[in-house]
Design a protein around this motif. Structure first.
Motif, PDB file in Angstrom:
ATOM      1  N   SER A 169      26.286-104.994  19.204  1.00 30.43           N
ATOM      2  CA  SER A 169      26.640-105.258  17.804  1.00 30.43           C
ATOM      3  C   SER A 169      25.415-105.545  16.939  1.00 30.43           C
ATOM      4  CB  SER A 169      27.618-106.428  17.717  1.00 30.43           C
ATOM      5  OG  SER A 169      26.979-107.651  18.068  1.00 30.43           O
ATOM      6  N   LYS A 170      24.321-105.981  17.560  1.00 31.32           N
ATOM      7  CA  LYS A 170      23.097-106.272  16.811  1.00 31.32           C
ATOM      8  C   LYS A 170      22.360-105.009  16.380  1.00 31.32           C
ATOM      9  CE  LYS A 170      22.166-110.770  19.028  1.00 31.32           C
ATOM     10  NZ  LYS A 170      21.233-111.514  19.910  1.00 31.32           N
ATOM     11  N   ASN A 171      22.738-103.877  16.951  1.00 32.70           N
ATOM     12  CA  ASN A 171      22.134-102.584  16.582  1.00 32.70           C
ATOM     13  C   ASN A 171      20.612-102.615  16.700  1.00 32.70           C
ATOM     14  OD1 ASN A 171      22.451 -99.891  15.866  1.00 32.70           O
ATOM     15  ND2 ASN A 171      22.176-100.305  13.688  1.00 32.70           N
ATOM     16  N   ILE A 172      20.135-103.086  17.851  1.00 28.84           N
ATOM     17  CA  ILE A 172      18.700-103.235  18.106  1.00 28.84           C
ATOM     18  C   ILE A 172      18.061-101.873  18.383  1.00 28.84           C
ATOM     19  CG2 ILE A 172      17.012-104.317  19.656  1.00 28.84           C
ATOM     20  CD1 ILE A 172      19.278-106.348  20.341  1.00 28.84           C
ATOM     21  N   PRO A 173      16.895-101.579  17.804  1.00 31.98           N
ATOM     22  CA  PRO A 173      16.187-100.328  18.125  1.00 31.98           C
ATOM     23  C   PRO A 173      15.766-100.321  19.595  1.00 31.98           C
ATOM     24  CG  PRO A 173      15.298-101.331  16.131  1.00 31.98           C
ATOM     25  CD  PRO A 173      16.192-102.354  16.748  1.00 31.98           C
ATOM     26  N   ILE A 174      15.957 -99.195  20.268  1.00 25.30           N
ATOM     27  CA  ILE A 174      15.529 -99.039  21.661  1.00 25.30           C
ATOM     28  C   ILE A 174      14.204 -98.293  21.666  1.00 25.30           C
ATOM     29  CG2 ILE A 174      16.073 -97.975  23.885  1.00 25.30           C
ATOM     30  CD1 ILE A 174      19.005 -98.466  23.337  1.00 25.30           C
ATOM     31  N   GLU A 175      13.208 -98.875  22.315  1.00 25.12           N
ATOM     32  CA  GLU A 175      11.846 -98.350  22.272  1.00 25.12           C
ATOM     33  C   GLU A 175      11.508 -97.590  23.552  1.00 25.12           C
ATOM     34  OE1 GLU A 175       9.596-101.882  21.828  1.00 25.12           O
ATOM     35  OE2 GLU A 175      10.508-102.451  19.905  1.00 25.12           O
ATOM     36  N   VAL A 176      10.828 -96.455  23.398  1.00 30.42           N
ATOM     37  CA  VAL A 176      10.326 -95.677  24.527  1.00 30.42           C
ATOM     38  C   VAL A 176       8.809 -95.590  24.391  1.00 30.42           C
ATOM     39  CG1 VAL A 176      10.332 -93.457  25.709  1.00 30.42           C
ATOM     40  CG2 VAL A 176      12.455 -94.345  24.714  1.00 30.42           C
ATOM     41  N   THR A 177       8.093 -96.070  25.419  1.00 28.95           N
ATOM     42  CA  THR A 177       6.622 -96.096  25.358  1.00 28.95           C
ATOM     43  C   THR A 177       6.031 -95.546  26.655  1.00 28.95           C
ATOM     44  OG1 THR A 177       6.608 -98.376  26.176  1.00 28.95           O
ATOM     45  CG2 THR A 177       6.547 -98.060  23.787  1.00 28.95           C
ATOM     46  N   TYR A 178       4.762 -95.190  26.583  1.00 28.11           N
ATOM     47  CA  TYR A 178       4.021 -94.675  27.730  1.00 28.11           C
ATOM     48  C   TYR A 178       2.729 -95.497  27.873  1.00 28.11           C
ATOM     49  CZ  TYR A 178       7.181 -90.693  27.256  1.00 28.11           C
ATOM     50  OH  TYR A 178       8.299 -89.897  27.161  1.00 28.11           O
ATOM     51  N   PRO A 179       2.826 -96.702  28.436  1.00 31.34           N
ATOM     52  CA  PRO A 179       1.661 -97.574  28.514  1.00 31.34           C
ATOM     53  C   PRO A 179       0.604 -97.049  29.478  1.00 31.34           C
ATOM     54  CG  PRO A 179       3.516 -98.508  29.726  1.00 31.34           C
ATOM     55  CD  PRO A 179       4.041 -97.332  28.987  1.00 31.34           C
ATOM     56  N   SER A 180      -0.636 -97.417  29.194  1.00 31.80           N
ATOM     57  CA  SER A 180      -1.731 -97.069  30.100  1.00 31.80           C
ATOM     58  C   SER A 180      -1.616 -97.903  31.372  1.00 31.80           C
ATOM     59  CB  SER A 180      -3.076 -97.347  29.420  1.00 31.80           C
ATOM     60  OG  SER A 180      -3.228 -98.751  29.216  1.00 31.80           O
ATOM     61  N   ARG A 181      -2.414 -97.576  32.381  1.00 37.36           N
ATOM     62  CA  ARG A 181      -2.381 -98.318  33.637  1.00 37.36           C
ATOM     63  C   ARG A 181      -2.742 -99.785  33.416  1.00 37.36           C
ATOM     64  NH1 ARG A 181       0.831 -96.810  37.591  1.00 37.36           N
ATOM     65  NH2 ARG A 181       0.860 -94.532  37.713  1.00 37.36           N
ATOM     66  N   ASP A 182      -3.707-100.040  32.562  1.00 29.79           N
ATOM     67  CA  ASP A 182      -4.100-101.427  32.277  1.00 29.79           C
ATOM     68  C   ASP A 182      -2.972-102.174  31.578  1.00 29.79           C
ATOM     69  OD1 ASP A 182      -6.541-101.011  33.435  1.00 29.79           O
ATOM     70  OD2 ASP A 182      -7.576-100.571  31.536  1.00 29.79           O
ATOM     71  N   GLU A 183      -2.320-101.506  30.600  1.00 25.89           N
ATOM     72  CA  GLU A 183      -1.199-102.132  29.891  1.00 25.89           C
ATOM     73  C   GLU A 183      -0.025-102.372  30.846  1.00 25.89           C
ATOM     74  OE1 GLU A 183      -1.759-100.282  25.388  1.00 25.89           O
ATOM     75  OE2 GLU A 183      -0.760 -99.088  26.950  1.00 25.89           O
ATOM     76  N   LEU A 184       0.182-101.413  31.735  1.00 24.25           N
ATOM     77  CA  LEU A 184       1.293-101.519  32.687  1.00 24.25           C
ATOM     78  C   LEU A 184       1.092-102.688  33.641  1.00 24.25           C
ATOM     79  CD1 LEU A 184       3.874 -99.790  33.073  1.00 24.25           C
ATOM     80  CD2 LEU A 184       2.698 -98.627  34.942  1.00 24.25           C
ATOM     81  N   ALA A 185      -0.147-102.915  34.013  1.00 27.05           N
ATOM     82  CA  ALA A 185      -0.454-104.002  34.944  1.00 27.05           C
ATOM     83  C   ALA A 185      -0.116-105.365  34.353  1.00 27.05           C
ATOM     84  CB  ALA A 185      -1.921-103.949  35.343  1.00 27.05           C
ATOM     85  N   GLN A 186      -0.131-105.466  33.050  1.00 29.10           N
ATOM     86  CA  GLN A 186       0.167-106.729  32.369  1.00 29.10           C
ATOM     87  C   GLN A 186       1.636-106.846  31.965  1.00 29.10           C
ATOM     88  OE1 GLN A 186      -2.318-108.990  32.181  1.00 29.10           O
ATOM     89  NE2 GLN A 186      -3.575-107.442  33.248  1.00 29.10           N
ATOM     90  N   LEU A 187       2.399-105.793  32.227  1.00 32.77           N
ATOM     91  CA  LEU A 187       3.768-105.733  31.735  1.00 32.77           C
ATOM     92  C   LEU A 187       4.767-106.092  32.839  1.00 32.77           C
ATOM     93  CD1 LEU A 187       5.431-104.864  29.186  1.00 32.77           C
ATOM     94  CD2 LEU A 187       5.559-102.574  30.209  1.00 32.77           C
ATOM     95  N   GLU A 188       5.727-106.934  32.511  1.00 27.69           N
ATOM     96  CA  GLU A 188       6.824-107.229  33.437  1.00 27.69           C
ATOM     97  C   GLU A 188       7.980-106.276  33.123  1.00 27.69           C
ATOM     98  OE1 GLU A 188       8.051-111.257  33.577  1.00 27.69           O
ATOM     99  OE2 GLU A 188       6.045-112.051  33.962  1.00 27.69           O
ATOM    100  N   TYR A 189       8.312-105.463  34.109  1.00 22.11           N
ATOM    101  CA  TYR A 189       9.377-104.486  33.882  1.00 22.11           C
ATOM    102  C   TYR A 189      10.139-104.240  35.183  1.00 22.11           C
ATOM    103  CZ  TYR A 189       6.194-101.065  36.045  1.00 22.11           C
ATOM    104  OH  TYR A 189       5.359-100.387  36.916  1.00 22.11           O
ATOM    105  N   ARG A 190      11.383-103.762  35.047  1.00 23.45           N
ATOM    106  CA  ARG A 190      12.196-103.451  36.210  1.00 23.45           C
ATOM    107  C   ARG A 190      11.903-102.018  36.671  1.00 23.45           C
ATOM    108  NH1 ARG A 190      17.253-102.707  36.004  1.00 23.45           N
ATOM    109  NH2 ARG A 190      17.424-102.206  33.778  1.00 23.45           N
TER     110      ARG A 190
END
Length: 403
Positions: A169-190
């Protein structure tokens, strides 16, 4: 010859429906010569991947029935349409170097996008609240299942369902990104698997961050709604089935139609339906018990009326269960030195049979029924079971010959 990876046009625009491409390869399908396997330089067709069913649509005038990916190369299996043209002309139309047009089935694609985006929010909330991982995911055209690594109570599942719909119901934008290896290393994701190469991250801000290869809606409002359809304990965790958007709406319509029909049958309101069905089930069980008792008593009379001055006993009855028939045969073999046979059924639907004997090989009777009437079944010399699609008179004729 190795193929270059197919350009995935659906990654750049999940809402595009038509495209043009060059055929790099076109070969007859090994499993079905009426199908062709086509590899393009680029495609909008999402393949079966990550637990999700593939896109459907039309390619070069042919219906796409399957889309698979291997080593980055996407293969489209197309079905030759009846009455189009001869096989030679078809192969000429779909051949390496030919420029073709493709069109995906947008409704199918969008419905899948609704399901997958809803699943991300549900799995993200479960992960943040309970720490459980989504260890199994399946998205077909009729159901979405998620297998979580821990058990969730029905009350908690209902709360998660509510929170998902709040997020929608909040109509939140869904983001699609392609992080670099360094950015990915800092990212918590499933992510359920180790991913080689570029990782595609789908984020629903405040609810989920997950590695995913599939198309998603642009905003959560497009999901429409999420409804939990079923849940069960599964492999030490819980399996949850959901539907989103238009597929959830269709499921709700079907349930409403069923409830409305039951209300008419029972002449009652929705609240009282369960009580009415429960009472009907109880009455039915009681009547079945009474009928079973009556049939057993009647069977006892019929058994008593069987002639005693013969070696064989044969009974034909309708509506007798297998256990009762077997017990009857067990009793008859103590009384008759030859064969004791019980046939259950009628001339229209055929008969099931149990034949027993202490002194003769029952397989001889089963073989005669099989050879003469096409009966099925068999067993040990002391007892055989089977079925035969024949009239009582035909069965009796065969038994006369054998007995």
């Amino acid at each position: 010859m190795s193929m270059t990876e197919t350009i995935k046009l659906y990654d750049s625009d999940a809402y595009a429906t038509e495209f043009e491409a060059d055929i790099l390869s076109c070969e007859p399908n090994k499993a079905d010569d009426k199908h062709f396997d086509i590899i393009l330089n680029q495609t909008l067709f999402f393949p079966e991947e990550g637990g999700q069913s593939p896109d459907m649509g039309i390619l070069g005038g042919y219906r796409v029935v399957d889309v698979q990916i291997k080593n980055g190369v996407i293969t489209h299996t197309v079905e030759t349409l009846a009455g189009d043209c001869c096989e030679v002309e078809k192969e000429a139309e779909l051949a390496a170097g030919v420029h073709v047009q493709g069109k995906i089935d947008w409704q199918h694609r969008f419905y899948n996008m609704q399901q997958h985006s809803g699943e991300h929010i549900f799995s993200g909330i479960v992960h943040s609240r309970f720490g459980f991982e989504n260890v199994g995911f399946h998205l077909s055209d009729s159901v979405v299942t998620m297998d979580f690594s821990g058990v969730i109570s029905p009350e908690d599942i209902a709360e998660v369902e509510h929170e998902v719909n709040v997020a929608i119901s909040k109509n939140i934008p869904i983001e699609v990104t392609y992080p670099s290896r360094d950015e990915l290393a800092q990212l918590e994701y499933r992510s359920k698997i180790e991913i080689e190469g570029q990782v595609r991250i789908v984020t629903v801000p405040g609810y989920d961050v997950c590695a995913c290869c599939a198309p998603h809606v642009k905003r959560t409002g497009e999901i429409g709604m999420l409804k939990v359809m079923n849940y069960q304990n599964y492999k030490g965790g819980v399996r949850v089935s959901i539907l989103c958007g238009f597929r959830a709406l269709e499921a709700f319509r079907q349930k409403c139609d069923i409830i409305s029909e039951l209300m008419g049958i029972f002449t009652t309101n929705q609240v009282a339906i369960v009580d009415n069905v429960t009472k009907l089930k109880s009455v039915n069980q009681s009547l079945k018990s009474e009928l079973g008792t009556a049939k057993s008593a009647l069977l006892g009379y019929k058994v008593a009326e069987l002639p005693a001055d013969t070696d064989n006993a044969v009974l034909f009855e309708c509506g007798i269960d297998t256990n009762t028939a077997r017990n009857c045969v067990n009793g008859l073999v103590e009384k008759y030195s030859g064969f004791s046979a019980f046939f259950m059924g009628n001339d229209e639907e055929g008969y099931s049979f149990i034949i027993g004997s202490k002194n003769a090989d029952c397989n001889t009777v089963a073989a005669a029924l099989r050879n003469k009437l096409g009966a099925r079944g068999g067993g040990k010399p002391v007892m055989v079971q089977g079925s035969v699609k024949a009239a009582k008179s035909e069965i009796e004729e065969v038994l006369k010959e054998v007995l």
